[in-house]
Structure formats: C-alpha cells, structure tokens
Design a protein around this motif. Structure first.
Motif, PDB file in Angstrom:
ATOM      1  N   GLY A 116       0.801  -1.214   0.000  1.00 33.89           N
ATOM      2  CA  GLY A 116       0.000   0.000   0.000  1.00 33.89           C
ATOM      3  C   GLY A 116       0.836   1.266   0.000  1.00 33.89           C
ATOM      4  O   GLY A 116       0.419   2.290  -0.571  1.00 33.89           O
ATOM      5  N   LEU A 117       2.011   1.225   0.629  1.00 31.74           N
ATOM      6  CA  LEU A 117       2.885   2.397   0.613  1.00 31.74           C
ATOM      7  C   LEU A 117       3.381   2.683  -0.800  1.00 31.74           C
ATOM      8  O   LEU A 117       3.440   3.845  -1.228  1.00 31.74           O
ATOM      9  CB  LEU A 117       4.063   2.176   1.561  1.00 31.74           C
ATOM     10  CG  LEU A 117       3.730   2.069   3.052  1.00 31.74           C
ATOM     11  CD1 LEU A 117       4.997   1.845   3.859  1.00 31.74           C
ATOM     12  CD2 LEU A 117       3.024   3.323   3.522  1.00 31.74           C
ATOM     13  N   ARG A 118       3.741   1.630  -1.509  1.00 33.82           N
ATOM     14  CA  ARG A 118       4.184   1.818  -2.902  1.00 33.82           C
ATOM     15  C   ARG A 118       3.037   2.358  -3.753  1.00 33.82           C
ATOM     16  O   ARG A 118       3.216   3.308  -4.526  1.00 33.82           O
ATOM     17  CB  ARG A 118       4.672   0.489  -3.480  1.00 33.82           C
ATOM     18  CG  ARG A 118       5.920  -0.092  -2.837  1.00 33.82           C
ATOM     19  CD  ARG A 118       6.278  -1.412  -3.521  1.00 33.82           C
ATOM     20  NE  ARG A 118       7.526  -1.962  -3.028  1.00 33.82           N
ATOM     21  CZ  ARG A 118       7.635  -2.730  -1.949  1.00 33.82           C
ATOM     22  NH1 ARG A 118       6.544  -3.027  -1.240  1.00 33.82           N
ATOM     23  NH2 ARG A 118       8.799  -3.202  -1.568  1.00 33.82           N
ATOM     24  N   GLU A 119       1.893   1.728  -3.635  1.00 32.44           N
ATOM     25  CA  GLU A 119       0.757   2.140  -4.468  1.00 32.44           C
ATOM     26  C   GLU A 119       0.352   3.579  -4.178  1.00 32.44           C
ATOM     27  O   GLU A 119       0.007   4.335  -5.098  1.00 32.44           O
ATOM     28  CB  GLU A 119      -0.405   1.187  -4.219  1.00 32.44           C
ATOM     29  CG  GLU A 119      -0.122  -0.244  -4.667  1.00 32.44           C
ATOM     30  CD  GLU A 119      -1.198  -1.210  -4.217  1.00 32.44           C
ATOM     31  OE1 GLU A 119      -2.139  -0.753  -3.513  1.00 32.44           O
ATOM     32  OE2 GLU A 119      -1.105  -2.409  -4.556  1.00 32.44           O
ATOM     33  N   GLY A 120       0.376   3.978  -2.903  1.00 31.59           N
ATOM     34  CA  GLY A 120       0.034   5.359  -2.574  1.00 31.59           C
ATOM     35  C   GLY A 120       1.018   6.352  -3.162  1.00 31.59           C
ATOM     36  O   GLY A 120       0.631   7.412  -3.675  1.00 31.59           O
ATOM     37  N   ALA A 121       2.316   6.006  -3.122  1.00 30.85           N
ATOM     38  CA  ALA A 121       3.324   6.897  -3.689  1.00 30.85           C
ATOM     39  C   ALA A 121       3.191   6.984  -5.206  1.00 30.85           C
ATOM     40  O   ALA A 121       3.307   8.074  -5.790  1.00 30.85           O
ATOM     41  CB  ALA A 121       4.722   6.407  -3.305  1.00 30.85           C
ATOM     42  N   TYR A 122       2.948   5.846  -5.855  1.00 37.10           N
ATOM     43  CA  TYR A 122       2.765   5.871  -7.309  1.00 37.10           C
ATOM     44  C   TYR A 122       1.505   6.645  -7.686  1.00 37.10           C
ATOM     45  O   TYR A 122       1.464   7.325  -8.728  1.00 37.10           O
ATOM     46  CB  TYR A 122       2.690   4.445  -7.854  1.00 37.10           C
ATOM     47  CG  TYR A 122       4.020   3.721  -7.863  1.00 37.10           C
ATOM     48  CD1 TYR A 122       5.168   4.342  -8.342  1.00 37.10           C
ATOM     49  CD2 TYR A 122       4.124   2.413  -7.384  1.00 37.10           C
ATOM     50  CE1 TYR A 122       6.382   3.678  -8.338  1.00 37.10           C
ATOM     51  CE2 TYR A 122       5.324   1.747  -7.386  1.00 37.10           C
ATOM     52  CZ  TYR A 122       6.468   2.380  -7.855  1.00 37.10           C
ATOM     53  OH  TYR A 122       7.669   1.731  -7.858  1.00 37.10           O
ATOM     54  N   ALA A 123       0.474   6.554  -6.849  1.00 38.84           N
ATOM     55  CA  ALA A 123      -0.766   7.284  -7.142  1.00 38.84           C
ATOM     56  C   ALA A 123      -0.553   8.794  -7.072  1.00 38.84           C
ATOM     57  O   ALA A 123      -1.259   9.558  -7.750  1.00 38.84           O
ATOM     58  CB  ALA A 123      -1.854   6.860  -6.161  1.00 38.84           C
ATOM     59  N   LEU A 124       0.431   9.228  -6.295  1.00 42.49           N
ATOM     60  CA  LEU A 124       0.742  10.654  -6.207  1.00 42.49           C
ATOM     61  C   LEU A 124       1.676  11.114  -7.319  1.00 42.49           C
ATOM     62  O   LEU A 124       2.048  12.287  -7.365  1.00 42.49           O
ATOM     63  CB  LEU A 124       1.370  10.964  -4.842  1.00 42.49           C
ATOM     64  CG  LEU A 124       0.440  10.785  -3.636  1.00 42.49           C
ATOM     65  CD1 LEU A 124       1.214  10.992  -2.342  1.00 42.49           C
ATOM     66  CD2 LEU A 124      -0.731  11.756  -3.719  1.00 42.49           C
ATOM     67  N   TYR A 138       3.615  -2.027  10.985  1.00 45.62           N
ATOM     68  CA  TYR A 138       2.490  -1.869  10.053  1.00 45.62           C
ATOM     69  C   TYR A 138       1.417  -2.898  10.408  1.00 45.62           C
ATOM     70  O   TYR A 138       1.717  -4.017  10.828  1.00 45.62           O
ATOM     71  CB  TYR A 138       2.929  -2.077   8.597  1.00 45.62           C
ATOM     72  CG  TYR A 138       4.041  -1.135   8.190  1.00 45.62           C
ATOM     73  CD1 TYR A 138       3.780   0.180   7.830  1.00 45.62           C
ATOM     74  CD2 TYR A 138       5.367  -1.582   8.161  1.00 45.62           C
ATOM     75  CE1 TYR A 138       4.786   1.031   7.464  1.00 45.62           C
ATOM     76  CE2 TYR A 138       6.389  -0.713   7.793  1.00 45.62           C
ATOM     77  CZ  TYR A 138       6.094   0.577   7.439  1.00 45.62           C
ATOM     78  OH  TYR A 138       7.095   1.437   7.069  1.00 45.62           O
TER      79      TYR A 138
END
Length: 319
Positions: free
Chosen positions: A199-207, A318
């Motif tokens: 989820g941390l990766r996906e959130g950063a990519y979404a930004l 986490y």
C-alpha cells in the motif's frame, strides 16, 4: 406461558460437550516447548562458557601486564625477545579492514537490494536471489587466496603509482572482506524492503512519484530497521573474519600503522596465527590470545547493543 416454554426447551436440550482435546494435555506442544526451552538454555550455557573461558586467562594476563600498557601501547610483539604488549596496532588493523569492507559492501549491497526489490522482474529475482545466498557460503580461504593471488597483483599492475611496499596489503584484505559480505547485506536488506506493505508503494505511485523516488523516499526509510540489522550482521562478519586477512594482509609489521597499502595484522588473524598449539599453556604469550579475544568480544558486544537500540528506535510497525 413464555417462561414455561423457555424452561422446557432449556431442560430438554442436551448439555454442550467440550471440544475434543480442550481439557486434555497436548503432549506434542509440550514436547516442542520443552525442546525450544532447552535450545534457549543451551545457547545461554554456551555463551556463559565462552565468557568464562575468556575471563580466567585474561585475568591472569592482566595480573602480569598493566591494562593501560595493553590498551595504549603502539607495538604488538608479545613473542619477541623484548616483548611489547600494546594492542593498538592490531585493533587499528581490524578497524581498517572493517571500514574498508563496509565502504565496499554497503553501497554495493544496498544497490543490489534496491534493484532486486523494486526493479527486477520475478524471473530475474528467482535467479539472482538464490545466487546471492549461494555466494554467502563461499569458503573464506578461497576469498583470501583470490585476494592474494589475483586482487593484489591486479591492483599493483593497474595502480603502479601507489606505494605497494609488500606482497601483502591490509586494504586489499578489506576490499576482499567487503566482497565477502556483499551477499549478506544485499539479501537481508532485500528481505526488509520486500516486507514493506504494498500500500505504501501504491500510494506513492498514485501521487505521481517515480520508481527511484519511491525506492529512496518511501521504501528505504520504511525498511531502515532491517537495513540497519543487515549492516550490523555484515560488520560482525567483517570483524570476525580470519582467513582472508591472515592470507592477504600478512603479519609483518608489529608497530602501529595506518598504511592501507602495506602489511598489518588484525585481532582475529593474531588469534588464528598464534593459537596453533606451539605455545606453552600458562605463559604470558598464551594468555595474550584470550586477552585479545576478550577485547574483541567486548567490542562486538558493544556494537550489537548500540545496533539493537537503533533498530528499536527506527522500527516501523504496520498493520
């Protein structure tokens, strides 16, 4: 009427039976717990035995040699005609090897871990990761011979302007030890980075963050406790390495030196080269082995305590 029907239904219902095995002892679990407790007790006993085996001869040694002379002397020649017991030369030699090894292993190992965790495909990871784990098992004698017969002549051939005084080099030994611990640092760091929630990766990519920014600004800080643990394991391996430095660094200079290109001795190399059975027990030279071992044990223990506190401080939890 309702109360009577409820009582009748309750009276007619059969009592609930306990689950199978709920009230009985589970012998399998008891055996496993006992075995694990015995293993923990055995490890404590082994550690206690190591400490006792070091303390007794060390006390005898310091009964003859002052502690201040041991820690501050700049000449280490316990077996010479005019003996000198200053441990600083071999301590400095050990630190040169460790610092050089970490200068090689940390950037290479962390770069490899980032590539395997964030960039490599699953097919590449399945090939490279087991290869790294196999490289961890290379015999240190082979690494020492590689450093002495290949790395040292190669460095002198392509860097002839450097002061290569002897066939041995404490710096080359440090580089070889660094190559030895690269797989350890890379493997443990990669495991720490892979354990970061997706989820941390996906959130950063979404930004809109790039892969490099995600790797360095999100994944690396999130896995910092595991990375610190990897560096500590690599440092412990570098401090305790014997055969590589014994072969590649030599032991010809008893005086304190910071010459990266010349011969020097480390604490483990001295122990490995001296504890060969040729020295009589009860002599001062024999007790120096345990005094150096006790100092090495103290240094390693202090480093592990500091590293444990750092890991606890920067650990991320986490859900």
């Amino acid at each position: 009427m309702a109360h009577s029907s409820m009582a009748a239904s309750t009276a007619g219902a059969s009592p609930r039976r306990p689950l199978a095995g709920a009230g009985t002892s589970r012998w399998g679990e008891k055996v496993i717990k006992t075995f694990l407790a015995l293993c923990a007790a055995f490890s404590i006993l082994v550690t206690t035995g190591i400490v006792i085996s070091l303390v007794v001869p060390t006390v005898n040694f310091f009964g003859q040699i002052p502690l201040v002379e041991f820690l501050t002397g700049t000449t280490w020649a316990p077996a010479f005609a005019n003996p000198s017991f200053g441990v600083l030369p071999i301590v400095v030699g050990t630190l040169i090897v460790v610092v050089t090894a970490l200068a090689v292993a940390i950037p290479v190992g962390l770069a490899s871990a980032i590539y395997l965790s964030e960039y490599a495909s699953s097919r590449v990871r399945k090939v490279v990761k087991p290869a790294l784990e196999v490289l961890e098992g290379i015999p240190t004698v082979a690494i020492g011979l590689f450093a002495f017969f290949f790395m040292r002549p190669l460095a002198e051939r392509y860097l002839p302007f450097l002061p290569w005084d002897t066939p041995f080099s404490i710096g080359i030994a440090g580089v070889a030890v660094g190559l030895l611990i690269v797989p350890l640092v890379a493997s443990v760091s990669e495991d720490a980075m892979r354990s970061v929630p997706a989820g941390l990766r996906e959130g950063a990519y979404a930004l809109g963050a790039s892969k490099m920014r995600v790797s360095m600004r999100v994944i690396f800080p999130a896995a910092i406790s595991g990375i610190i643990a990897a560096v500590v394991l690599g440092t412990s391996r570098a401090i305790g390495e014997t055969m590589v430095v014994l072969i590649a660094a030599g032991a010809g200079n008893p005086n304190l030196t910071f010459n990266w290109f010349g011969s020097a001795q480390t604490m483990t190399a001295y122990i490995g080269g001296t504890a060969t059975g040729d020295i009589s027990q009860g002599t001062v030279v024999y007790d120096t082995i345990f005094a150096v071992g006790a100092l090495l044990f103290t240094m390693t223990l202090t480093m592990n305590i500091i590293a444990t506190r750092l890991v606890r401080r920067f650990r991320e939890v986490y859900e």
